[in-house]
Every structure is written in structure tokens, then in C-alpha cells.
Design an enzyme around this catalytic site. Structure first.
Site, mmCIF file in Angstrom:
data_model
loop_
_atom_site.group_PDB
_atom_site.id
_atom_site.type_symbol
_atom_site.label_atom_id
_atom_site.label_comp_id
_atom_site.label_asym_id
_atom_site.label_seq_id
_atom_site.Cartn_x
_atom_site.Cartn_y
_atom_site.Cartn_z
ATOM 1 N N LYS A 107 -16.312 0.868 13.940
ATOM 2 C CA LYS A 107 -17.734 1.075 13.602
ATOM 3 C C LYS A 107 -18.392 1.892 14.712
ATOM 4 C CE LYS A 107 -17.909 -1.743 10.059
ATOM 5 N NZ LYS A 107 -18.136 -1.302 8.732
ATOM 6 N N LYS A 145 -4.097 0.777 6.084
ATOM 7 C CA LYS A 145 -3.893 -0.542 5.457
ATOM 8 C C LYS A 145 -4.499 -0.598 4.042
ATOM 9 C CE LYS A 145 -6.543 -4.057 6.180
ATOM 10 N NZ LYS A 145 -7.344 -5.219 6.556
ATOM 11 N N LYS A 170 -9.336 -4.253 0.224
ATOM 12 C CA LYS A 170 -10.141 -4.460 -0.985
ATOM 13 C C LYS A 170 -11.414 -3.629 -0.967
ATOM 14 C CE LYS A 170 -10.540 -9.242 -0.143
ATOM 15 N NZ LYS A 170 -10.733 -9.964 1.086
#
Ligand code: TYM
Length: 337
Positions: free
Chosen positions: A115, A198, A201
Site C-alpha cells: 500500500k 498469488k 479473491k
């Protein structure tokens, strides 16, 4: 009676649908551990607040997740299935552990660093920064011995161990120091179109991710389009660096067939990539259709799902209180009884 089985804890965030990565990385191992461990399987809804945009659907996602746990073989008569927010002790211990953790430790966490590097830090909520400490509370509250997780949680588990050791050093031992269980294969399932990244979701491109409840058509298409490589002649073998796409597909096939990678390499020798993908897609559809049928059976019975969560939270609270009471006493909080 003293239960002498080792304690095992794990959790998944109910933020949206569960993925094949969640399943292969951790959930598939859970049911096998129920006889030999005292298992606590948590639905980490407080964690989900860090990433949710629309919290209105959190209640549905929580029920979906309980139904999926059951569909994946978790037996509420053997394991404790509970919702994190139903056991208030998680937040109580979280606060205490906040006061035994350092800023610099949290700054090092890769998820937070990404972030920072993206320059989105000013819009990032504080939960994203501090949630590894909530994870520590989740785990340490139950004197957990083992934590089965995917590779992406390794750094968090190291932090949990550091916090536990620090607390134990100051207060003369109180926490069991947990050991992560991260399997050699399948602990990091990668995105189908970007196999260096990776499977997640929250990926904006849904074609990168297989969800446990995806339709058959969608699974067939996603596997068909998965990135492989241009090695000539095409060869199917496991090499994460040189053949990340093929290795990822082998990891998936190995997990759902319980066959060793070396055995699959032999079976698939000489095949074209398209043939391999075809076998994988059909095997995966069959495999997930069983989970989906079972999921639908449980998901249609909301009353039962709530009962499972209710009973689980009662059992979890009793255990959590034992640890929290010890800590309150070590910290010399005033008790009036
Ligand atoms: P979450 O919800 O992101 O992921 C849940 C579990 O799935 C694993 N996982 C994967 N494994 C292999 N390949 C992937 N692509 C993949 N994606 C996810 C994760 O490693 C994890 O084991 N903060 C945690 C939830 C949590 C928790 C805990 C876990 C809260 N408290 C205490 C263990 C112990 C999380 O966000 O996981």
C-alpha cells in the site's frame, strides 16, 4: 478431563467468495486434522472489515463460509466452528497485544508495504496496518500449538511468535508459541493469467481466480485460458521459476487428486498443454461439483448454520476466557468478584 490433544487454529476472511487458493492452501488440510488435534476454525469477520466495500452482505458471506467449511468436511461435533466477532475476547486481547507490539514491526509487513509503495497509504484504513496483531490475538487466545496456513501468512505468523515470546519473557511464560503449518506444495496457488502473482479473491480480473462455487463453464474457460509458456517442444514438469504457469496447474492437479507432482509428471509426459489443461479442467469440475452440492445442502438450512456458529462461539468463549483471565491477573488488573 484434561484434553491432551495439541490445539490447532485457523481462519478465513469471509470477504467475498472463497477461492481455490484458500481451499488448497489451507482448508483442504483441516478435516484431516480433526481427530488428532483440538481444532478451532474461525470465520474472521472482523478482519473482513479491512477490505469490504459494502458491508451489507457480510452476514450472507459469513453464512456462505460456514456452509463451505461444512462442505469441506469440517464436522462441528469434532471441531469448533465460530465467528470471530461473537467472541469478544479477540478484541480485548487485541488491545493488550497492541501495547506489546512495535510500529516498526507492522511497517515491515508486506501487505502494508505494498500500500505504501502504491502511494495509497493515505486512503488505507488503520485496520490494514494493525490486523496482524488481531491475528496474533486470534491465535494466542487459544494457546494454539499449530496454525495451518498458506505461504502468504508466513510473515504474520513470525510476528505472532515474536509477540508471544516477548510477552512470555516479560511475564514469565503465558502463551504457547504457535508453529505455522505450511505445506511444500500448494501453499501458494498463483493467478491463472499472471502466474507470478498469488491467486486472490480480490483480483480485479476474475479470470485470474477460480472460486469454489464457480460454474462448470466458467472453470473450463478459466483453465483453458490459463497462461502456460512457449517452451519448444512443450514439456510438462515442475519448475516454479522457469515454468510458473505449468507448475501452478500441476500444483492444483496434485492437490485435488492427492497424487505426487513427480507421479503426475510421469503420467502427463509427452502430452500437449491443451490436453493437460483438459484433464485438469474436467478433474477440477468433478471435484468442485461435490463441494458445491454439499455447500448447497447446508446453505439452504440457515437455522442449522446459525446453530453451529452459536454452539461454536459458546465453546470458544469458555476457552478464550481461560487465557484472558490469566493475562488480566499477570497484568495486575484489579479483579472484583
Ligand atoms: P485469507 O482469508 O486471505 O486466506 C485464508 C487462508 O487461505 C490461504 N490462501 C492461500 N493459500 C494458497 N494459495 C493462495 N492463493 C491463497 N490465498 C489465500 C491463506 O494463506 C490463509 O491461510 N488474516 C487471514 C485470516 C486469519 C487467520 C487468523 C489465519 C485471521 N486470523 C489466524 C490464520 C490464523 C486472512 O486474511 O486470510
Amino acid at each position: 478431563m484434561i484434553d491432551s490433544k495439541p490445539i490447532l487454529f485457523s481462519a478465513v476472511q469471509p470477504s467475498g467468495q472463497l477461492t481455490l487458493g484458500n481451499y488448497i492452501g489451507t482448508i483442504r488440510h483441516w478435516s484431516k486434522m480433526q481427530d488428532d488435534y483440538e481444532c478451532l476454525y474461525c470465520i474472521a469477520d472482523l478482519h473482513a472489515l479491512t477490505t469490504l466495500n459494502n458491508q451489507t452482505f457480510l452476514n450472507e458471506s459469513i453464512l456462505d463460509t460456514i456452509a463451505l467449511y461444512l462442505a469441506c468436511g469440517i464436522d462441528p461435533n469434532k471441531s469448533i466452528i465460530f465467528i470471530q466477532s461473537h467472541v469478544v475476547q479477540h478484541c480485548q486481547l487485541n488491545w493488550i497485544l497492541n501495547c506489546f507490539s512495535n510500529f516498526s514491526e507492522l511497517f515491515r509487513m508486506t501487505q502494508f508495504k505494498s500500500k505504501k509503495n502504491n502511494n495509497t497509504i493515505n486512503q488505507t484504513n488503520l485496520g490494514i496496518f494493525t490486523y496482524p496483531i488481531l491475528m496474533a490475538a486470534d491465535i494466542l487466545l487459544y494457546q494454539t500449538n499449530f496454525v495451518p496456513v498458506g505461504k502468504d501468512q508466513k510473515q504474520h505468523l513470525e510476528l505472532v511468535r515474536d509477540i508471544a515470546n516477548r510477552f512470555n519473557f516479560i511475564y514469565n511464560g503465558i502463551f504457547t508459541v504457535p508453529v505455522p503449518l505450511i505445506h511444500k506444495y500448494g501453499s501458494k496457488i498463483m493467478s491463472l493469467l499472471e502466474p507470478k502473482k498469488k491467486m486472490s479473491k480480490s483480483d480485479k480480473n476474475q479470470n485470474n481466480t477460480i472460486f469454489l462455487l464457480d460454474t462448470e463453464e466458467s472453470i473450463l474457460l478459466k483453465i483453458k485460458n490459463a497462461i502456460t509458456d512457449s517452451e519448444k517442444p512443450a514439456k510438462i514438469y515442475y519448475d516454479i521459476e522457469k515454468k510458473s504457469g505449468i507448475s501452478n496447474l500441476l500444483d492444483i492437479l496434485s492437490a485435488i487428486t492427492n497424487k505426487k507432482i513427480s507421479c503426475l509428471e510421469k503420467e502427463l509426459e509427452g502430452m500437449r498443454y491443451s490436453e493437460f489443461k483438459n484433464i485438469l479442467a474436467i478433474t477440477l469440475c468433478n471435484f468442485l461439483s461435490k463441494i458445491k452440492d454439499s455447500y448447497l445442502y447446508y446453505r439452504n438450512n440457515t437455522v442449522y448454520l446459525k446453530e453451529v456458529a452459536y454452539n461454536g462461539s459458546i465453546q470458544a468463549r469458555l476457552k478464550a476466557d481461560l487465557t484472558l483471565n490469566k493475562i488480566y491477573s499477570k497484568l495486575k488488573f484489579l479483579t472484583i468478584s
